[in-house]
Design a protein around this motif. Structure first.
Motif, PDB file in Angstrom:
ATOM      1  N   ARG A  73       0.812  -1.218   0.000  1.00 55.16           N
ATOM      2  CA  ARG A  73       0.000   0.000   0.000  1.00 55.16           C
ATOM      3  C   ARG A  73       0.848   1.272   0.000  1.00 55.16           C
ATOM      4  O   ARG A  73       0.451   2.285  -0.565  1.00 55.16           O
ATOM      5  CB  ARG A  73      -0.918   0.012   1.222  1.00 55.16           C
ATOM      6  CG  ARG A  73      -2.009  -1.041   1.158  1.00 55.16           C
ATOM      7  CD  ARG A  73      -2.860  -1.034   2.417  1.00 55.16           C
ATOM      8  NE  ARG A  73      -3.943  -1.997   2.295  1.00 55.16           N
ATOM      9  CZ  ARG A  73      -5.136  -1.731   1.761  1.00 55.16           C
ATOM     10  NH1 ARG A  73      -5.380  -0.515   1.307  1.00 55.16           N
ATOM     11  NH2 ARG A  73      -6.056  -2.653   1.675  1.00 55.16           N
ATOM     12  N   SER A  74       2.013   1.232   0.654  1.00 51.94           N
ATOM     13  CA  SER A  74       2.787   2.470   0.757  1.00 51.94           C
ATOM     14  C   SER A  74       4.258   2.256   0.418  1.00 51.94           C
ATOM     15  O   SER A  74       4.743   2.760  -0.590  1.00 51.94           O
ATOM     16  CB  SER A  74       2.646   3.059   2.164  1.00 51.94           C
ATOM     17  OG  SER A  74       3.006   2.099   3.147  1.00 51.94           O
ATOM     18  N   THR A  75       4.986   1.470   1.196  1.00 55.48           N
ATOM     19  CA  THR A  75       6.426   1.323   0.984  1.00 55.48           C
ATOM     20  C   THR A  75       6.698   0.327  -0.143  1.00 55.48           C
ATOM     21  O   THR A  75       5.786  -0.074  -0.866  1.00 55.48           O
ATOM     22  CB  THR A  75       7.109   0.826   2.268  1.00 55.48           C
ATOM     23  OG1 THR A  75       6.668  -0.519   2.543  1.00 55.48           O
ATOM     24  CG2 THR A  75       6.750   1.717   3.442  1.00 55.48           C
ATOM     25  N   ASN A  76       7.964  -0.078  -0.286  1.00 50.87           N
ATOM     26  CA  ASN A  76       8.304  -1.107  -1.274  1.00 50.87           C
ATOM     27  C   ASN A  76       8.392  -2.489  -0.632  1.00 50.87           C
ATOM     28  O   ASN A  76       8.916  -3.421  -1.233  1.00 50.87           O
ATOM     29  CB  ASN A  76       9.628  -0.769  -1.970  1.00 50.87           C
ATOM     30  CG  ASN A  76      10.786  -0.663  -0.991  1.00 50.87           C
ATOM     31  OD1 ASN A  76      10.598  -0.278   0.159  1.00 50.87           O
ATOM     32  ND2 ASN A  76      11.979  -0.990  -1.444  1.00 50.87           N
ATOM     33  N   TYR A  77       7.847  -2.635   0.580  1.00 51.39           N
ATOM     34  CA  TYR A  77       7.823  -3.922   1.275  1.00 51.39           C
ATOM     35  C   TYR A  77       6.385  -4.416   1.422  1.00 51.39           C
ATOM     36  O   TYR A  77       5.509  -3.665   1.864  1.00 51.39           O
ATOM     37  CB  TYR A  77       8.435  -3.800   2.671  1.00 51.39           C
ATOM     38  CG  TYR A  77       9.942  -3.888   2.705  1.00 51.39           C
ATOM     39  CD1 TYR A  77      10.578  -5.071   3.035  1.00 51.39           C
ATOM     40  CD2 TYR A  77      10.723  -2.780   2.409  1.00 51.39           C
ATOM     41  CE1 TYR A  77      11.961  -5.162   3.073  1.00 51.39           C
ATOM     42  CE2 TYR A  77      12.110  -2.847   2.442  1.00 51.39           C
ATOM     43  CZ  TYR A  77      12.722  -4.046   2.774  1.00 51.39           C
ATOM     44  OH  TYR A  77      14.082  -4.136   2.805  1.00 51.39           O
ATOM     45  N   LEU A  78       6.168  -5.675   1.091  1.00 55.19           N
ATOM     46  CA  LEU A  78       4.896  -6.312   1.412  1.00 55.19           C
ATOM     47  C   LEU A  78       4.871  -6.721   2.879  1.00 55.19           C
ATOM     48  O   LEU A  78       3.811  -6.914   3.466  1.00 55.19           O
ATOM     49  CB  LEU A  78       4.680  -7.547   0.531  1.00 55.19           C
ATOM     50  CG  LEU A  78       4.287  -7.266  -0.921  1.00 55.19           C
ATOM     51  CD1 LEU A  78       4.365  -8.531  -1.753  1.00 55.19           C
ATOM     52  CD2 LEU A  78       2.891  -6.671  -1.002  1.00 55.19           C
TER      53      LEU A  78
END
Length: 409
Positions: A73-78
Motif C-alpha cells: 500500500r505504501s512502501t516497497n515492502y509487502l
C-alpha cells in the motif's frame, strides 16, 4: 562440490525428477511450442542478491500484459521482517485474482497460498553467502544503526572478527546473519539446527520451481524463460542497484571459516541449489550454450542502445534467430529497464489504483482472509464527566510576563 549435508544425498536422477524440471512437452529450442505462457508468478525477492534486476524483468512483463499485481500500500515492502498480511496489500479488482507478487517479504507457504492462485509458479534468487554479506555491509554500514559501529575501512573483516558484538539483537533488522534463509522463511532460532535447516531446504525445493543464482544471472533467466514459456524480449535486462564502488577484500582463511560458521544456514542453502542449478544447466546440453551466447550478444546490443540514449530517436531491431522471432526494442522498453525500483513501483502503484477505480474497487478496502480469527477491540463506555477547562499555566505565565514588560513605568 559441497562438503557435507544434503548435497551428499543428491543424485542426477533426483534432479531429473525434480519439480524444477519442466514438462517434456515444452521445448526451448523451437519457435512454435505447445507450451502456454505462464502469467501467474510469485517472485520471492531476497536482499542483496540481484533481486531488483529480476523484479524489473517480471514487472515489465506484467505492465505489457496489464496483469494484476499484489502491491504494498505504501512502501516497497509487502512485509518487513514478516510475511505478507492482507492489510499490507492493495486489493485485487472485483472478480479477479492476483497474477504477480514481486516485492520484498518473508516467505510463508500458508500466507502466500491464501493470496496467490494455486497455479502460481514460485521463483527466487540466491547468491554466494560471502558476496551477499559483503554487499549488505558496504551498502548499509553508513545507513543502518547496528552497522554504524563498524570502522570505515575493512568493515567486513572487523565484523567477522567480532560478529557477536556488531550484530543486532533484532533479527528483523539483521542483513548480515543468514538473511537469505530468513527471507525464505527459516526462523532465526533455527540457523544452527542441522535437521531443521535440511527440512527447510527440502520445503523450498518443493515449493519453488526455480531457484536462480546471482553468479549465473543470464543462465538463470534463460531457464526462467523456458519454464515460464516466455520470450527473449521478456527477459532482457540492464543490471539494477549495482555497487560501482565495490570494495575488494583479501580475507584470511580464518575469516572465511568464521563466516561459514556464522552463516551456516545460508551456506547449506546456497550449496544445495548451486549444485542442483549446475546439474539442470548441464542437462540442457550444447544447444543451451548456443542460446546463451545469442542471449549475451543480444544483451550487449540492448544495453548499448538504451544506456547511450539512442532509444530517444529510434528503435532497435533484433533479428530472427533459432530461438526468437524478429522484434524491436522501443523507447518504452528502455525506459522501463532503466527505471530504479522505487520510481518504477510508484508508477506501477499509481496505474494500479486507477485500474481498481475503473473496476469499481476501492483501493483502501482491507480484505481479511480469516474473519473468524480477527480479534475485535472491546469498546469501553465511560461516563461523560463535566470538567473545568484546563489552563496552560506555562503559556499563560509567559504571556503575562510579556505584557508586564511592555507596561509603561
Amino acid at each position: 562440490m559441497p562438503e557435507t549435508g544434503l548435497m551428499d544425498k543428491i543424485k542426477p536422477s533426483d534432479v531429473e525428477n525434480s519439480r524444477m524440471q519442466p514438462s517434456n512437452k515444452t521445448h526451448a529450442y523451437v519457435l512454435k511450442t505447445d507450451c502456454k505462457e505462464v502469467l501467474k508468478v510469485a517472485f520471492l525477492k531476497t536482499h542483496k542478491t540481484g533481486g531488483t534486476t529480476v523484479m524489473n524483468v517480471i514487472q515489465r512483463f506484467g505492465h505489457v500484459r496489464n496483469l494484476v499485481f499484489a502491491l504494498p500500500r505504501s512502501t516497497n515492502y509487502l512485509g518487513f521482517g514478516e510475511t505478507v498480511t492482507p492489510n499490507a496489500i492493495l486489493p485485487a479488482p472485483k472478480g479477479q485474482s492476483y497474477d504477480l507478487l514481486i516485492n520484498h517479504v518473508v516467505y510463508n507457504r500458508h500466507a502466500f497460498r491464501q493470496i496467490m492462485p494455486k497455479e502460481t509458479v514460485y521463483v527466487t534468487i540466491i547468491r554466494h553467502p560471502m558476496e551477499q554479506f559483503l554487499s549488505a555491509i558496504e551498502y548499509l554500514k553508513g545507513k543502518l544503526g547496528y552497522l554504524k559501529k563498524l570502522p570505515e575501512n575493512n568493515s567486513a573483516s572487523a565484523f567477522l572478527r567480532n560478529a557477536s558484538y556488531y550484530e543486532t539483537k533484532d533479527h528483523k533488522w539483521s542483513f548480515t546473519n543468514n538473511r537469505m534463509s530468513f527471507d525464505l522463511g527459516l526462523d532465526h532460532t533455527l540457523y544452527h539446527d542441522a535437521a531443521k535447516v535440511k527440512q527447510f531446504i527440502r520445503d523450498i525445493d518443493q515449493d519453488f520451481k526455480l531457484v536462480m543464482i546471482t553468479e549465473y544471472m543470464d543462465e538463470s533467466l534463460l531457464l526462467l524463460k523456458k519454464y515460464l514459456c516466455w520470450s527473449f524480449r521478456d527477459i532482457l535486462y540492464i543490471p539494477r542497484n549495482v555497487n560501482i564502488k565495490k570494495v575488494r577484500y583479501n580475507f584470511t582463511s580464518e575469516e572465511r571459516k568464521a563466516h561459514r560458521t556464522w552463516a551456516k544456514a545460508d551456506y547449506e542453502l546456497y550449496d544445495y541449489f548451486l549444485f542442483k542449478f549446475k546439474k539442470l544447466v548441464d542437462m540442457e546440453g550444447s544447444r543451451f550454450t548456443q542460446e546463451l551466447r545469442v542471449f549475451k550478444t543480444m544483451l550487449l546490443s540492448v544495453r548499448k542502445f538504451c544506456v547511450s540514449g539512442q532509444y530517444r530517436h529510434r528503435w532497435l531491431k533484433i533479428n530472427k534467430t533459432t530461438w526468437n522471432e524478429e522484434f524491436e526494442v522501443t523507447g518504452k522498453d528502455c525506459e522501463y529497464m532503466l527505471l530504479e525500483e522505487v520510481p518504477f513501483l510508484q508508477r506501477t502503484r499509481t496505474q494500479y489504483i486507477r485500474k481498481l477505480r475503473r473496476y469499481g474497487t476501492s483501493p483502501w478496502i482491507v480484505h481479511r482472509f480469516n474473519p473468524a480469527k480477527i480479534r475485535r477491540p472491546t469498546i469501553v463506555r465511560r461516563p461523560i464527566m463535566h470538567q473545568q477547562p484546563t489552563v496552560n499555566r506555562r503559556k499563560y505565565s509567559r504571556s503575562f510576563n510579556r505584557a508586564r514588560l511592555r507596561r509603561p513605568r
